[in-house]
Structures are given as C-alpha cells and as structure tokens.
Design a protein around this motif. Structure first.
Motif, mmCIF file in Angstrom:
data_model
loop_
_atom_site.group_PDB
_atom_site.id
_atom_site.type_symbol
_atom_site.label_atom_id
_atom_site.label_comp_id
_atom_site.label_asym_id
_atom_site.label_seq_id
_atom_site.Cartn_x
_atom_site.Cartn_y
_atom_site.Cartn_z
ATOM 1 N N LEU A 135 -39.264 -16.804 -19.223
ATOM 2 C CA LEU A 135 -37.959 -16.325 -19.681
ATOM 3 C C LEU A 135 -37.269 -15.448 -18.632
ATOM 4 O O LEU A 135 -36.065 -15.590 -18.390
ATOM 5 N N ILE A 136 -38.013 -14.565 -17.994
ATOM 6 C CA ILE A 136 -37.423 -13.721 -16.946
ATOM 7 C C ILE A 136 -37.023 -14.578 -15.749
ATOM 8 O O ILE A 136 -35.935 -14.425 -15.198
ATOM 9 N N GLY A 137 -37.911 -15.477 -15.349
ATOM 10 C CA GLY A 137 -37.609 -16.341 -14.204
ATOM 11 C C GLY A 137 -36.350 -17.159 -14.424
ATOM 12 O O GLY A 137 -35.479 -17.234 -13.547
ATOM 13 N N VAL A 138 -36.229 -17.766 -15.593
ATOM 14 C CA VAL A 138 -35.042 -18.570 -15.914
ATOM 15 C C VAL A 138 -33.828 -17.663 -16.077
ATOM 16 O O VAL A 138 -32.747 -17.948 -15.555
ATOM 17 N N GLY A 139 -34.005 -16.556 -16.790
ATOM 18 C CA GLY A 139 -32.883 -15.652 -17.039
ATOM 19 C C GLY A 139 -32.284 -15.079 -15.773
ATOM 20 O O GLY A 139 -31.067 -14.962 -15.638
ATOM 21 N N VAL A 140 -33.124 -14.748 -14.819
ATOM 22 C CA VAL A 140 -32.655 -14.149 -13.573
ATOM 23 C C VAL A 140 -32.277 -15.211 -12.537
ATOM 24 O O VAL A 140 -31.294 -15.064 -11.815
ATOM 25 N N GLY A 141 -33.057 -16.296 -12.482
ATOM 26 C CA GLY A 141 -32.887 -17.237 -11.382
ATOM 27 C C GLY A 141 -32.038 -18.460 -11.641
ATOM 28 O O GLY A 141 -31.479 -19.025 -10.705
ATOM 29 N N ALA A 142 -31.893 -18.888 -12.873
ATOM 30 C CA ALA A 142 -31.179 -20.140 -13.150
ATOM 31 C C ALA A 142 -29.718 -19.882 -13.509
ATOM 32 O O ALA A 142 -29.349 -18.780 -13.898
ATOM 33 N N ASP A 143 -28.920 -20.907 -13.368
ATOM 34 C CA ASP A 143 -27.500 -20.885 -13.740
ATOM 35 C C ASP A 143 -26.695 -19.865 -12.955
ATOM 36 O O ASP A 143 -25.732 -19.299 -13.452
ATOM 37 N N ARG A 144 -27.059 -19.640 -11.704
ATOM 38 C CA ARG A 144 -26.312 -18.691 -10.878
ATOM 39 C C ARG A 144 -24.933 -19.211 -10.513
ATOM 40 O O ARG A 144 -24.001 -18.433 -10.410
ATOM 41 N N LYS A 168 -28.613 -16.232 -20.826
ATOM 42 C CA LYS A 168 -29.230 -15.505 -19.707
ATOM 43 C C LYS A 168 -29.632 -14.095 -20.120
ATOM 44 O O LYS A 168 -30.735 -13.639 -19.823
ATOM 45 N N ALA A 169 -28.721 -13.418 -20.828
ATOM 46 C CA ALA A 169 -28.984 -12.035 -21.231
ATOM 47 C C ALA A 169 -30.164 -11.957 -22.191
ATOM 48 O O ALA A 169 -31.065 -11.120 -22.019
ATOM 49 N N VAL A 170 -30.175 -12.805 -23.192
ATOM 50 C CA VAL A 170 -31.248 -12.756 -24.195
ATOM 51 C C VAL A 170 -32.562 -13.243 -23.590
ATOM 52 O O VAL A 170 -33.619 -12.653 -23.843
ATOM 53 N N ASN A 171 -32.533 -14.296 -22.787
ATOM 54 C CA ASN A 171 -33.765 -14.757 -22.140
ATOM 55 C C ASN A 171 -34.384 -13.647 -21.306
ATOM 56 O O ASN A 171 -35.588 -13.401 -21.378
ATOM 57 N N THR A 172 -33.570 -12.960 -20.519
ATOM 58 C CA THR A 172 -34.072 -11.880 -19.664
ATOM 59 C C THR A 172 -34.584 -10.709 -20.494
ATOM 60 O O THR A 172 -35.654 -10.156 -20.223
ATOM 61 N N THR A 173 -33.841 -10.330 -21.521
ATOM 62 C CA THR A 173 -34.236 -9.198 -22.365
ATOM 63 C C THR A 173 -35.519 -9.489 -23.133
ATOM 64 O O THR A 173 -36.446 -8.666 -23.159
ATOM 65 N N VAL A 174 -35.587 -10.652 -23.763
ATOM 66 C CA VAL A 174 -36.800 -11.025 -24.502
ATOM 67 C C VAL A 174 -37.966 -11.164 -23.538
ATOM 68 O O VAL A 174 -39.083 -10.734 -23.835
ATOM 69 N N GLY A 175 -37.711 -11.730 -22.369
ATOM 70 C CA GLY A 175 -38.766 -11.849 -21.359
ATOM 71 C C GLY A 175 -39.313 -10.486 -20.955
ATOM 72 O O GLY A 175 -40.529 -10.302 -20.851
ATOM 73 N N ALA A 176 -38.425 -9.526 -20.745
ATOM 74 C CA ALA A 176 -38.863 -8.173 -20.372
ATOM 75 C C ALA A 176 -39.664 -7.528 -21.501
ATOM 76 O O ALA A 176 -40.698 -6.887 -21.261
ATOM 77 N N ALA A 177 -39.212 -7.718 -22.740
ATOM 78 C CA ALA A 177 -39.940 -7.163 -23.891
ATOM 79 C C ALA A 177 -41.319 -7.807 -24.010
ATOM 80 O O ALA A 177 -42.317 -7.115 -24.262
ATOM 81 N N TYR A 178 -41.389 -9.126 -23.814
ATOM 82 C CA TYR A 178 -42.683 -9.810 -23.879
ATOM 83 C C TYR A 178 -43.597 -9.391 -22.732
ATOM 84 O O TYR A 178 -44.813 -9.334 -22.892
ATOM 85 N N LEU A 179 -43.030 -9.102 -21.576
ATOM 86 C CA LEU A 179 -43.848 -8.622 -20.459
ATOM 87 C C LEU A 179 -44.498 -7.290 -20.821
ATOM 88 O O LEU A 179 -45.711 -7.107 -20.640
#
Length: 137
Positions: free
Chosen positions: A119-128, A74-85
């Motif tokens: 990546l951001i969508g999955v990182g923030v929204g999935a596996d809650r 979750k952390a890496v998906n969100t971080t990489v997603g933010a960097a790619y954004l």
C-alpha cells in the motif's frame, strides 16, 4: 480506474478486507469483543470482533477511496499502509499482553507488514503522472 494502480489496489484490497471482516464474525461467536485471543480465520489468522470491525472499516475506506478517484486512493492507500506498518511492528510486542485487544498473532503481523509495503509503495510510487498533470493544469 483501469489506468490507476492506486484505484485498482484500493478497490481490490478494500473488497478483500471487507469480506475478511465479515467472514471473521463466523469464527468469533462467543469471543469477547476485545478478547486478547480469538477465533482462527482460515485456520491461521487470529481475530476477535474488534479486529473484524477494524477490517470492515479499513476495507470500506480503501474501497470508497479507490472508487472516488486517484488522489483519494493515493492518500488512503498511503495512510492505511503507514498504519499497517506501525501495527505490524507493534504487533510483535503486543502478543501475550493485555494490550493485544485485536487478538493479533504472527500470521497477522506478516499480513499487516506485507499489506503495508504494498500500500505504501503503490501510494507513494504509482500514478505520479496523473498528479504532475493535475499540478500543471
């Protein structure tokens, strides 16, 4: 891993980005490491050796985090997603300038933005539920 969308996306994206980074070296022989233009990967994505290294490192981080567990994924998906954004948006302004050290083109921007959204969508929204169960324990 079967029950975690973050882990699955991390492993899949990680593996794809590592492979893309390695394949990029095939089309960048003779291209300067930080050249503002480069070889064409798959005929549409412009890459230089620095861009290839970035893909390998980012892919490796996604892959390792996906294999490690839900929280790191979750952390890496969100971080990489933010960097790619950020890269996807900034990339439009870098093309044609000396600051385009990754040899970005429009296809790269679109791919980076699409990767970012997923990546951001999955990182923030999935596996809650996994997070909330862990917080209660």
């Amino acid at each position: 891993m079967r029950t975690s969308v973050n882990r699955l996306i991390g492993v899949i994206f990680g593996a794809v980005y590592v492979v893309v980074g390695l394949l990029g070296f095939i089309v960048t022989s003779g291209v300067g490491f930080i050249a503002t233009s480069g070889g064409m990967l798959l005929g549409i994505f412009e890459v230089n050796p620095l861009h290839n290294v970035a893909h390998i490192l980012i892919g490796g981080a996604l892959l390792v985090a996906g294999l490690a567990g839900v929280r790191p994924a979750k952390a890496v998906n969100t971080t990489v997603g933010a960097a790619y954004l950020l890269l996807g948006i900034a990339g439009f302004f870098l093309v044609g300038t000396a600051a385009n050290v990754l040899a970005l083109n429009s296809a790269d921007h679109i791919l980076h933005l699409a990767s970012a959204l997923l990546l951001i969508g999955v990182g923030v929204g999935a596996d809650r539920t996994a997070d909330s169960r862990r917080a209660l324990a």
